[in-house]
Design a protein around this motif. Structure first.
Motif, PDB file in Angstrom:
ATOM      1  N   ASP B  68      -4.443  -8.106   9.497  1.00  0.00           N
ATOM      2  CA  ASP B  68      -3.107  -7.751   9.963  1.00  0.00           C
ATOM      3  C   ASP B  68      -2.569  -8.887  10.819  1.00  0.00           C
ATOM      4  O   ASP B  68      -3.216  -9.928  10.981  1.00  0.00           O
ATOM      5  CB  ASP B  68      -3.115  -6.404  10.702  1.00  0.00           C
ATOM      6  CG  ASP B  68      -3.936  -6.442  11.989  1.00  0.00           C
ATOM      7  OD1 ASP B  68      -4.323  -7.555  12.413  1.00  0.00           O
ATOM      8  OD2 ASP B  68      -4.198  -5.362  12.555  1.00  0.00           O
ATOM      9  N   THR B 149      -1.686  -0.507  -6.292  1.00  0.00           N
ATOM     10  CA  THR B 149      -1.469   0.641  -5.406  1.00  0.00           C
ATOM     11  C   THR B 149      -2.570   1.672  -5.632  1.00  0.00           C
ATOM     12  O   THR B 149      -3.069   1.846  -6.748  1.00  0.00           O
ATOM     13  CB  THR B 149      -0.117   1.345  -5.670  1.00  0.00           C
ATOM     14  OG1 THR B 149      -0.103   1.779  -7.034  1.00  0.00           O
ATOM     15  CG2 THR B 149       1.054   0.441  -5.406  1.00  0.00           C
ATOM     16  N   GLN B 151      -4.238   5.489  -3.348  1.00  0.00           N
ATOM     17  CA  GLN B 151      -4.219   6.276  -2.117  1.00  0.00           C
ATOM     18  C   GLN B 151      -5.236   7.414  -2.154  1.00  0.00           C
ATOM     19  O   GLN B 151      -5.726   7.809  -3.196  1.00  0.00           O
ATOM     20  CB  GLN B 151      -2.819   6.836  -1.865  1.00  0.00           C
ATOM     21  CG  GLN B 151      -2.347   7.793  -2.963  1.00  0.00           C
ATOM     22  CD  GLN B 151      -1.020   8.450  -2.621  1.00  0.00           C
ATOM     23  OE1 GLN B 151      -0.661   8.540  -1.449  1.00  0.00           O
ATOM     24  NE2 GLN B 151      -0.295   8.899  -3.639  1.00  0.00           N
ATOM     25  N   HIS B 156      -3.160   4.786   2.075  1.00  0.00           N
ATOM     26  CA  HIS B 156      -2.351   4.384   0.936  1.00  0.00           C
ATOM     27  C   HIS B 156      -2.206   2.885   1.052  1.00  0.00           C
ATOM     28  O   HIS B 156      -2.085   2.367   2.162  1.00  0.00           O
ATOM     29  CB  HIS B 156      -0.982   5.073   1.008  1.00  0.00           C
ATOM     30  CG  HIS B 156      -0.020   4.618  -0.059  1.00  0.00           C
ATOM     31  ND1 HIS B 156       0.771   3.509   0.081  1.00  0.00           N
ATOM     32  CD2 HIS B 156       0.258   5.128  -1.285  1.00  0.00           C
ATOM     33  CE1 HIS B 156       1.519   3.353  -1.015  1.00  0.00           C
ATOM     34  NE2 HIS B 156       1.214   4.326  -1.855  1.00  0.00           N
ATOM     35  N   TYR B 157      -2.286   2.178  -0.068  1.00  0.00           N
ATOM     36  CA  TYR B 157      -1.956   0.740   0.024  1.00  0.00           C
ATOM     37  C   TYR B 157      -1.097   0.309  -1.140  1.00  0.00           C
ATOM     38  O   TYR B 157      -1.109   0.921  -2.209  1.00  0.00           O
ATOM     39  CB  TYR B 157      -3.207  -0.138   0.181  1.00  0.00           C
ATOM     40  CG  TYR B 157      -4.247  -0.064  -0.910  1.00  0.00           C
ATOM     41  CD1 TYR B 157      -4.021  -0.624  -2.173  1.00  0.00           C
ATOM     42  CD2 TYR B 157      -5.487   0.522  -0.670  1.00  0.00           C
ATOM     43  CE1 TYR B 157      -4.991  -0.578  -3.161  1.00  0.00           C
ATOM     44  CE2 TYR B 157      -6.464   0.582  -1.657  1.00  0.00           C
ATOM     45  CZ  TYR B 157      -6.209   0.020  -2.889  1.00  0.00           C
ATOM     46  OH  TYR B 157      -7.161   0.072  -3.860  1.00  0.00           O
ATOM     47  N   THR B 198       1.185  -3.813   2.290  1.00  0.00           N
ATOM     48  CA  THR B 198       1.003  -2.874   3.398  1.00  0.00           C
ATOM     49  C   THR B 198      -0.135  -1.900   3.115  1.00  0.00           C
ATOM     50  O   THR B 198      -0.376  -1.509   1.976  1.00  0.00           O
ATOM     51  CB  THR B 198       2.272  -2.023   3.636  1.00  0.00           C
ATOM     52  OG1 THR B 198       2.632  -1.412   2.395  1.00  0.00           O
ATOM     53  CG2 THR B 198       3.421  -2.856   4.138  1.00  0.00           C
ATOM     54  N   THR B 200      -1.041   1.841   4.474  1.00  0.00           N
ATOM     55  CA  THR B 200      -0.486   2.946   5.254  1.00  0.00           C
ATOM     56  C   THR B 200      -1.613   3.899   5.636  1.00  0.00           C
ATOM     57  O   THR B 200      -2.356   4.369   4.774  1.00  0.00           O
ATOM     58  CB  THR B 200       0.565   3.714   4.435  1.00  0.00           C
ATOM     59  OG1 THR B 200       1.535   2.774   3.963  1.00  0.00           O
ATOM     60  CG2 THR B 200       1.249   4.775   5.284  1.00  0.00           C
ATOM     61  N   ARG B 204      -0.450   4.857  11.282  1.00  0.00           N
ATOM     62  CA  ARG B 204       0.408   3.658  11.351  1.00  0.00           C
ATOM     63  C   ARG B 204       0.494   2.971   9.995  1.00  0.00           C
ATOM     64  O   ARG B 204      -0.308   3.210   9.109  1.00  0.00           O
ATOM     65  CB  ARG B 204      -0.126   2.689  12.411  1.00  0.00           C
ATOM     66  CG  ARG B 204      -1.486   2.087  12.050  1.00  0.00           C
ATOM     67  CD  ARG B 204      -2.010   1.189  13.165  1.00  0.00           C
ATOM     68  NE  ARG B 204      -3.226   0.496  12.747  1.00  0.00           N
ATOM     69  CZ  ARG B 204      -4.434   1.037  12.748  1.00  0.00           C
ATOM     70  NH1 ARG B 204      -4.590   2.293  13.139  1.00  0.00           N
ATOM     71  NH2 ARG B 204      -5.486   0.341  12.351  1.00  0.00           N
ATOM     72  N   VAL B 205       1.507   2.078   9.891  1.00  0.00           N
ATOM     73  CA  VAL B 205       1.651   1.235   8.710  1.00  0.00           C
ATOM     74  C   VAL B 205       1.287  -0.183   9.119  1.00  0.00           C
ATOM     75  O   VAL B 205       1.745  -0.668  10.152  1.00  0.00           O
ATOM     76  CB  VAL B 205       3.091   1.277   8.176  1.00  0.00           C
ATOM     77  CG1 VAL B 205       3.258   0.346   6.982  1.00  0.00           C
ATOM     78  CG2 VAL B 205       3.474   2.700   7.809  1.00  0.00           C
ATOM     79  N   GLU B 207       1.019  -4.262   8.121  1.00  0.00           N
ATOM     80  CA  GLU B 207       1.328  -5.365   7.207  1.00  0.00           C
ATOM     81  C   GLU B 207       0.089  -6.239   7.118  1.00  0.00           C
ATOM     82  O   GLU B 207      -0.486  -6.621   8.134  1.00  0.00           O
ATOM     83  CB  GLU B 207       2.492  -6.209   7.771  1.00  0.00           C
ATOM     84  CG  GLU B 207       3.809  -5.463   7.898  1.00  0.00           C
ATOM     85  CD  GLU B 207       4.450  -5.199   6.538  1.00  0.00           C
ATOM     86  OE1 GLU B 207       4.205  -6.000   5.592  1.00  0.00           O
ATOM     87  OE2 GLU B 207       5.176  -4.201   6.408  1.00  0.00           O
TER      88      GLU B 207
END
Lengths: 797, 345
Positions: B68, B149, B151, B156-157, B198, B200, B204-205, B207
């Motif tokens: 991050d 993607t 999750q 979740h990404y 990202t 998730t 929090r989310v 980056e």
């Protein structure tokens, strides 16, 4: 001192082993019937829960379509948008011995910790997937399924009555495209769109299948419970009699013990210990008997539940420790109830009270008045229940209150009748006979109350069953209009069949239907063609003008009585139907034996509104169903097992009906025999105490033989009077059952038909029972050594 | 991944009682009717990015080392397995399984999915490239430019992967031998992805950016019966060089250790047994098991002497087929980052 006291108290039973047997017997019987019924109910409830668990994937919410089946594309759209749902195909397949519910599941997505997930989990993918995939069933159900053209694998842990298969196998067997439900898995992913956006046609349904099933079967189980309670009450009358007698006869012992310094508290404590051990002994025997009764009755109960509700209860009884304990508890509670009065009297007995066992059996005007007041209270409770009308439970309160009121009023009414009859007596012997009969009444009253209850139950339930049978057969004759019923599988077969029958000028009545929710409960929707046979064969309970023309014009619907009563619908009302449209109720028809609501609309309307409706069933009007059947097999290749003629259908319906009431019949007979036993016990105990009354009459010159005859006649007379009084009580009971309980429980009201011939038989049976019961005591009296009678005069009393 | 050529098949032996493994690997251990890897096969891309239904097992396996903005390390995994229940390649005979995970400073999270072949619930197409199961996706225009993607209920990404180097063929032209007895697979990798996107989490989310490594492998043969598990690494060194190495453990205590060295010039060389040594040096207790989470790795030819240690030792995949998989930090002669997978513990 305690052991000595205990020995003194227990010696009573040693001297009177028969009394001991009576007590144990009555208590064991009461416990047996009660716990037997409980075992059956518990087993059924367990089956419902298991079935619900399996059907909903462990009690998870399900998505269902507002109309028809869920398309595969909808399911995939949900999965690909992040909704973890698992498809289910749910339907019925025909087995050799009845239908079996088939669940098709997707082992890849099914909830892994649910019954279905573990039964047909990834380990059995190998032999359940693909065209050769096996169908999994419980061994008992495998037997019912018979030869299926599929591999059938037995899985002992599977819920009875349910077959599990892979999704594709089940779809194939049922010839179904699409899914009935989607199970919503408990752990959903973090990011999801709204369900509405992906599948607006679906709605969430909470897992309530168990509730559905228990709601449908509630009435049946409540009926069983009521019978269990009735038998228990009758059994308690016996126990009460036996304990009361034993206390009275032991008054000299109590007096002696008190005189020797024992406190009344201690005596009561010892008596409680004594009764408690009897209760445990009798309870244990009762539980074993109850188990036997339950396992004997269970197959019939299972057949009934399957035939009537499609609920599956199979396999063997499994008894939990709770059941054992509750059996013992009810035995103990019953003993306590039956002996409370006796114990209070012992506790209050002054040490120098005279030993007068006869007092127990003396006419006690106060007691009788008390009972009458209580009877009035019960009657008011019953009437209040009727006025408030609190559903099924209210119905049973009405029933119980009415029966108890009648039973409690019995001694007073009998006394009145005897008093009236005594006016016709001529001569001193006759006068003595009537007076003596009245004096014996209190001693016999408990037994006679038991007899009254048993007889009334018999008459009431018998009248209900016969009325039902009468109505049901008449209705069946009228409703089953087609001579041959044919079921085909594909659209091609269907049009082929219709063409074939049309060519031969035969009238065809399609029996096409779909299922859906009407006012929040599952219902069937049928379509009918415009054919005069319906008008002549469908009995309508209520109708609007031109009902048939308007129905065929698609202007409204007929509904069955169950739906009408449940929702308070009558002709003219609006009715919302699945698919978001509504129509007018045109008429109400009776539909016995169907737990579901039913709606009938015009066939074109059904086909237009519900394209997915099941269109494979037909009724055919023909003079020679057998020949047509053979021709259909030979010329169209329709398998013979896909056809049923009217006679077979009727026979099957009647068989379901008879089995339904087989259990009721069995319980009826058991209750009646308990009551017969109560009379025998009461007479036996009385006979031993009656010598002081009889000795003077004997001394005045009446022979022992004559006295014995009078005793015999007295028993018959009392039984006959009780039977006559039981008739109106029984008819009242039948009325409550038919117009209150049945309406609440099943949703239909039946006309009452009386069957006096049955009553003659029952009357004779009760006379025979009373006669048999008094035969032994009378014979004893006839053979009593004269010395016994003389000794009465020398005795202290 | 990697060795895993044999991952599922091997798991049949490792957990004979494991229901899924048996079901997935299907019927017996023979390869009757299935295609066998051949040393003469030459890959044709993009066709070979798609599924090879005639082989029994196959996967698309991505791991990524991410950071991050504050420099906290994260790891993600995205795996799609295909298993044929019957030979001959019919879609309806395919069964799909997928695993996804994120390793974070606040713990390891994972999820798994299953699907039947002909349902439309899972599948792979080579061009334009797409591999998916449910809403999890690895979708390109092509395999060098993909969006990834996945999750679970607690993560979740959504990541963008761009490759700045060629596909690396493992073994001899992508024919990768797995044991002395000659079991083999077809195996290639894309170790040159740059990642951004990202993650998730419920709280929090985040980056993130970093590097990813893709493995593609298919075969029909299981491991030998005495092979009890494996330890596998894929490492990105700061120098730009990369190393893939694995160690197949045998019941008798011996191991078959091979790998591939990818130089700074992005050329690769297959390592022969004996070139590489991997020695467990520290153990952690994870989910009640003792797992070697620190390894000493030596490759004398490159004067490589490193210590590879798990950043988050709790990276246990508690899936139906369970194993350890998580990001590692590399110290020693060639510092860097990478991924470690260990099965059979």
């Amino acid at each position: 001192m305690t052991p000595a006291m205990l020995t003194a108290l227990l010696s009573h039973w040693k001297r009177r082993p028969f009394q001991f047997l009576t007590l144990i017997h009555g208590l064991a019987l009461a416990t047996a019937l009660w716990s037997g019924v409980q075992a059956i109910n518990a087993e059924a409830r367990k089956s419902y829960d298991e079935a619900a668990d399996t059907l909903t994937g462990g009690g998870l919410p399900n998505l269902v379509a507002r109309n028809g089946l869920i398309a595969h594309e909808t399911y995939i759209a949900l999965r690909r948008s992040g909704w973890l749902v698992s498809p289910v195909v749910d339907g019925w397949i025909a087995g050799e011995r009845g239908r079996v519910r088939l669940l098709g599941i997707d082992p890849f997505t099914a909830p892994s910790d649910s019954t279905i997930g573990t039964t047909i989990g990834p380990d059995s993918i190998g032999d359940t997937m693909g065209s050769e995939g096996a169908v999994l069933v419980n061994p008992a159900t495998a037997n019912r399924l018979g030869a299926l053209n599929r591999t059938v694998r037995e899985v002992a842990t599977l819920t009875p009555g349910l077959a599990l298969a892979d999704l594709t196998v089940a779809s194939d067997l049922m010839d179904q495209q699409g899914y009935n439900r989607l199970i919503v898995l408990p752990d959903q992913p973090l990011v999801q769109p709204d369900l509405e956006d992906i599948a607006p046609d679906l709605r969430t349904e909470q897992a309530d299948t168990a509730e559905d099933l228990s709601r449908l079967t509630d009435s049946f189980h409540l009926n069983l419970t009521a019978f269990g309670l009735l038998s228990f009450a009758v059994g308690l009358f016996i126990v009460n009699g036996a304990v009361g007698l034993a206390f009275e006869q032991r008054r000299p012992v109590f007096r002696t013990l008190r005189a020797l310094g024992a406190s009344s508290r201690r005596i009561v404590a010892l008596l409680i210990v004594e009764l408690l051990s009897f209760a445990i002994l009798a309870g244990a025997i009762g539980i074993v008997l109850g188990y036997l009764i339950a396992s004997l009755l269970l197959p019939d109960v299972a057949a009934t539940l399957r035939g009537l509700y499609g609920a599956s209860v199979e396999g063997t009884l499994t008894l939990s420790p709770v059941w054992w304990l509750s059996g013992l508890a009810i035995a103990t509670l019953g003993t306590g109830l039956a002996s409370l009065n006796g114990l209070i009297q012992v506790a209050r007995m002054p040490p120098l009270a005279p030993a007068k066992p006869r007092a127990w059996a003396m006419v006690n005007a106060g007691t009788m008045r008390g009972q009458l007041i209580l009877a009035v209270v019960f009657l008011f409770a019953a009437l209040a229940a009727l006025a408030i009308g609190g559903g099924l439970v209210g119905g049973f309160v009405l029933l119980g209150g009415f029966l108890m009121a009648c039973a409690l009023a019995l001694p007073a009414i009998l006394a009145g009748i005897l008093l009236y009859l005594s006016r016709f007596g001529r001569g001193p012997l006759s006068a003595w006979f009537w007076a003596d009969t009245r004096q014996q009444l209190p001693g016999l009253s408990l037994a006679l109350m038991a007899l009254l209850l048993a007889l009334a139950a018999n008459i009431g339930v018998g009248t209900m069953v016969s009325s039902f049978r009468d109505t049901f057969t008449g209705w069946l004759d009228q409703r089953l209009v087609s001579d041959l019923y044919v079921s085909v599988e594909t659209e091609e077969e269907s049009s082929l069949l219709q063409d074939y029958l049309a060519e031969r000028g035969l009238d065809v009545l399609p029996i096409w239907e779909t299922e859906g929710d009407v006012r929040g409960a599952p219902a069937e929707i049928y379509g009918v063609v415009d054919h005069p046979v319906y008008e002549s064969s469908w009995p309508l309970l209520s109708r609007s003008p031109d009902v048939w023309e308007r129905l065929h014009d698609g202007e409204g619907a007929l509904i069955n009585e169950q739906l009408a009563r449940r929702e308070g619908l009558s002709p003219g009302d609006e009715l919302e139907l699945p698919g978001g449209w509504s129509t007018q109720v045109l008429g109400v028809y009776s539909d016995y034996g169907n737990p579901l609501g039913q709606v009938v609309i015009a066939l074109p309307l059904l086909v237009g509104t519900y394209p997915d409706a099941d269109k494979g069933d037909f009724g055919v009007l023909t003079d020679d169903p057998q020949r047509l059947r053979q021709e259909l097999v030979a010329e169209l290749g329709i398998p013979d097992e896909q056809m049923t003629d009217q006679a077979a259908l009727k026979a099957f319906s009647m068989q379901v009906f008879e089995r339904t009431f087989a259990v009721t019949g069995a319980l009826n007979i058991l209750t009646l025999s308990v009551a017969g036993l109560a009379i025998l016990i009461a007479l036996l105990t009385l006979s031993a105490m009656r010598l002081p009354q009889l000795a003077p009459v004997w001394a005045l010159g009446v022979t022992r033989r004559k006295l014995a005859q009078l005793e015999f006649v007295r028993a018959l007379l009392l039984a006959a009077l009780t039977f006559v009084l039981a008739l109106p009580v029984g008819i009242g009971l039948a009325w409550v059952l038919l117009t209150v309980i049945n309406v609440e429980a099943f949703g239909w009201r039946l006309p009452m038909s009386l069957f006096p011939r049955d009553w003659i038989w029952l009357g004779l049976a009760s006379l025979a029972a009373a006669g048999l019961a008094s035969l032994w005591p009378s014979r004893q009296l006839a053979k009593r050594p004269p010395a016994d009678l003389i000794r009465v005069f020398a005795h202290e009393r | 991944m990697n060795v895993s050529v044999f991952r599922l098949a091997a798991l049949i032996f490792l957990c004979a009682s494991n229901a899924l493994a048996q079901g997935f690997a299907g019927l017996g251990q023979t390869t009757d009717g299935f295609a066998l890897p051949s040393p003469d096969t030459r890959f044709a891309f993009p066709a070979d990015h798609g599924a090879h239904n005639e082989f029994r097992i196959e996967w698309w396996y991505v791991t990524a080392n991410l950071e991050d903005e504050a420099g906290n390390p994260y790891g993600i995994q995205w795996t799609l397995f295909r298993n044929a229940l019957e030979p001959h390649g019919a879609e309806s005979d395919q069964a799909w399984m997928a695993h996804a995970a994120v390793s974070t400073p606040n713990g390891h999270r994972f999820a798994e999915r299953f699907a039947r072949g002909d349902s439309g619930q899972a599948g792979v197409s080579a061009e334009p490239f797409e591999a998916f199961i449910d809403e999890w996706q690895m979708i390109g225009p092509n395999l060098n430019d993909i969006r990834l993607t996945a999750q679970g209920s607690d993560f979740h990404y959504d990541l963008k992967l761009d490759a700045d180097g060629p596909f690396i063929l493992q073994g001899e032209q992508g024919f990768s031998v797995k044991s002395e007895a000659g079991q083999a697979s077809h195996y290639y990798s894309q170790p040159f992805y740059q990642v951004s996107g990202t993650i998730t989490l419920p709280e929090r989310v985040v980056e993130v950016s970093g590097r990813a490594w893709l493995d593609r492998e298919w075969s029909s043969q299981p491991l030998t019966e005495t092979q009890t598990g494996w330890d596998w690494v894929s490492l990105h060194f700061e120098s730009g060089a990369k190393l893939m190495g694995y160690r197949l453990r045998d019941a008798d205590g011996s191991a078959y250790t091979v790998g591939t060295w990818i130089g700074e010039d992005q050329t690769s060389r297959a390592l022969q047994p004996g070139d590489l040594t991997m020695t467990a040096s520290a153990w952690s207790t994870v989910e009640g098991r003792e797992v070697p989470t620190t390894w000493d790795i030596a490759f004398p030819e490159q004067e490589l002497q490193i210590s590879v240690s798990a950043i988050y030792p709790d990276s246990w995949m508690g899936t139906l087929v369970s194993y350890w998989e998580g990001p590692v930090r590399v110290n020693g002669s060639h510092p860097g980052i990478g991924y470690l997978e260990m099965s059979g513990y």
